[in-house]
Design a protein around this motif. Sequence first.
Motif, PDB file in Angstrom:
ATOM      1  N   HIS A 143      20.847  33.747  55.873  1.00  0.00           N
ATOM      2  CA  HIS A 143      20.450  32.378  55.536  1.00  0.00           C
ATOM      3  C   HIS A 143      21.410  31.334  56.111  1.00  0.00           C
ATOM      4  CE1 HIS A 143      23.207  33.681  52.368  1.00  0.00           C
ATOM      5  NE2 HIS A 143      23.567  32.422  52.299  1.00  0.00           N
ATOM      6  N   ASP A 144      22.569  31.757  56.593  1.00  0.00           N
ATOM      7  CA  ASP A 144      23.565  30.840  57.161  1.00  0.00           C
ATOM      8  C   ASP A 144      23.333  30.564  58.644  1.00  0.00           C
ATOM      9  OD1 ASP A 144      24.889  30.736  54.703  1.00  0.00           O
ATOM     10  OD2 ASP A 144      26.173  32.442  55.213  1.00  0.00           O
ATOM     11  N   TYR A 145      22.393  31.250  59.263  1.00  0.00           N
ATOM     12  CA  TYR A 145      22.191  31.158  60.709  1.00  0.00           C
ATOM     13  C   TYR A 145      20.723  30.934  61.051  1.00  0.00           C
ATOM     14  CZ  TYR A 145      26.967  32.639  61.197  1.00  0.00           C
ATOM     15  OH  TYR A 145      28.331  32.680  61.124  1.00  0.00           O
ATOM     16  N   ASP A 146      20.514  30.323  62.219  1.00  0.00           N
ATOM     17  CA  ASP A 146      19.159  30.188  62.759  1.00  0.00           C
ATOM     18  C   ASP A 146      18.754  31.452  63.502  1.00  0.00           C
ATOM     19  OD1 ASP A 146      18.929  27.430  61.938  1.00  0.00           O
ATOM     20  OD2 ASP A 146      20.200  26.900  63.642  1.00  0.00           O
ATOM     21  N   VAL A 147      19.708  32.012  64.262  1.00  0.00           N
ATOM     22  CA  VAL A 147      19.434  33.204  65.069  1.00  0.00           C
ATOM     23  C   VAL A 147      20.632  34.149  64.971  1.00  0.00           C
ATOM     24  CG1 VAL A 147      18.893  34.096  67.372  1.00  0.00           C
ATOM     25  CG2 VAL A 147      18.079  31.824  66.717  1.00  0.00           C
ATOM     26  N   ILE A 148      20.324  35.430  64.800  1.00  0.00           N
ATOM     27  CA  ILE A 148      21.336  36.482  64.844  1.00  0.00           C
ATOM     28  C   ILE A 148      20.947  37.438  65.966  1.00  0.00           C
ATOM     29  CG2 ILE A 148      22.392  38.431  63.628  1.00  0.00           C
ATOM     30  CD1 ILE A 148      21.845  36.895  60.995  1.00  0.00           C
ATOM     31  N   VAL A 149      21.866  37.625  66.914  1.00  0.00           N
ATOM     32  CA  VAL A 149      21.647  38.521  68.045  1.00  0.00           C
ATOM     33  C   VAL A 149      22.519  39.757  67.824  1.00  0.00           C
ATOM     34  CG1 VAL A 149      21.863  38.790  70.558  1.00  0.00           C
ATOM     35  CG2 VAL A 149      21.174  36.566  69.587  1.00  0.00           C
ATOM     36  N   VAL A 150      21.934  40.943  68.003  1.00  0.00           N
ATOM     37  CA  VAL A 150      22.686  42.186  67.831  1.00  0.00           C
ATOM     38  C   VAL A 150      22.782  42.881  69.186  1.00  0.00           C
ATOM     39  CG1 VAL A 150      22.848  44.400  66.636  1.00  0.00           C
ATOM     40  CG2 VAL A 150      21.817  42.427  65.460  1.00  0.00           C
ATOM     41  N   ASP A 151      24.010  43.056  69.651  1.00  0.00           N
ATOM     42  CA  ASP A 151      24.294  43.782  70.888  1.00  0.00           C
ATOM     43  C   ASP A 151      24.476  45.242  70.530  1.00  0.00           C
ATOM     44  OD1 ASP A 151      25.120  44.653  73.392  1.00  0.00           O
ATOM     45  OD2 ASP A 151      27.121  43.766  73.246  1.00  0.00           O
ATOM     46  N   SER A 152      23.532  46.089  70.929  1.00  0.00           N
ATOM     47  CA  SER A 152      23.595  47.503  70.553  1.00  0.00           C
ATOM     48  C   SER A 152      24.303  48.327  71.611  1.00  0.00           C
ATOM     49  CB  SER A 152      22.191  48.063  70.337  1.00  0.00           C
ATOM     50  OG  SER A 152      21.532  48.229  71.572  1.00  0.00           O
ATOM     51  N   GLY A 153      24.778  49.478  71.178  1.00  0.00           N
ATOM     52  CA  GLY A 153      25.346  50.447  72.107  1.00  0.00           C
ATOM     53  C   GLY A 153      24.224  51.191  72.821  1.00  0.00           C
ATOM     54  N   PRO A 154      24.566  52.017  73.800  1.00  0.00           N
ATOM     55  CA  PRO A 154      23.546  52.662  74.625  1.00  0.00           C
ATOM     56  C   PRO A 154      22.987  53.971  74.097  1.00  0.00           C
ATOM     57  CG  PRO A 154      25.698  53.097  75.535  1.00  0.00           C
ATOM     58  CD  PRO A 154      25.906  52.185  74.352  1.00  0.00           C
TER      59      PRO A 154
END
Length: 180
Positions: A114-125
């Motif tokens: 709720h504190d962010y507009d967008v959350i991006v998750v950088d995943s491992g391979p």
Amino acid sequence: MAIKIGIVNQKGGVGKTTTAICLTDALTQIGYKTLLIDFDPQANSTSVFQASDCDKNIYDGISKKISLNDIIYTGNDMGDIVPSGGILKNAVVELVNAKARETKLRNAINEIEHDYDVIVVDSGPSAGVMMDNVLTAVDGVIIPMEPETFSIDGLASLLSDINEIKEDLNPNLKIYGVLL
């Protein structure tokens, strides 16, 4: 409530981290409040955001259940970041026998989304419990890949995993696109 975007592929060297960093930065520059979660033990996003010296990282959030509020590194012009580190490799072993192991990242994100507009998750391979955590936690994925045979072969496996997660854990999971 934030839009949560996973940058995923089961192959290394296809631009996942670059895509995650650039997307987070671009969204921040146009006015969105963004958070990048570095969910890759290589911690390259963490390095770019100059957050490598943080004493807590995403491992603490999913394994020790420390609130992401206590882990978020702020003050970077590209957005906020939940850093990673090599210790995240330990989570693979620890989560194998854990109950609801695929939901650890989602549960950690729930309290701060709720504190962010967008959350991006950088995943491992790698495929497995870590990728399952990302696919369970996000609304949709962007799949960076190279237009080559091995990448295309890997895409079939990833799509199978996405469909399985949609069936069992995240029925609203979407594929936002493939990025060549």
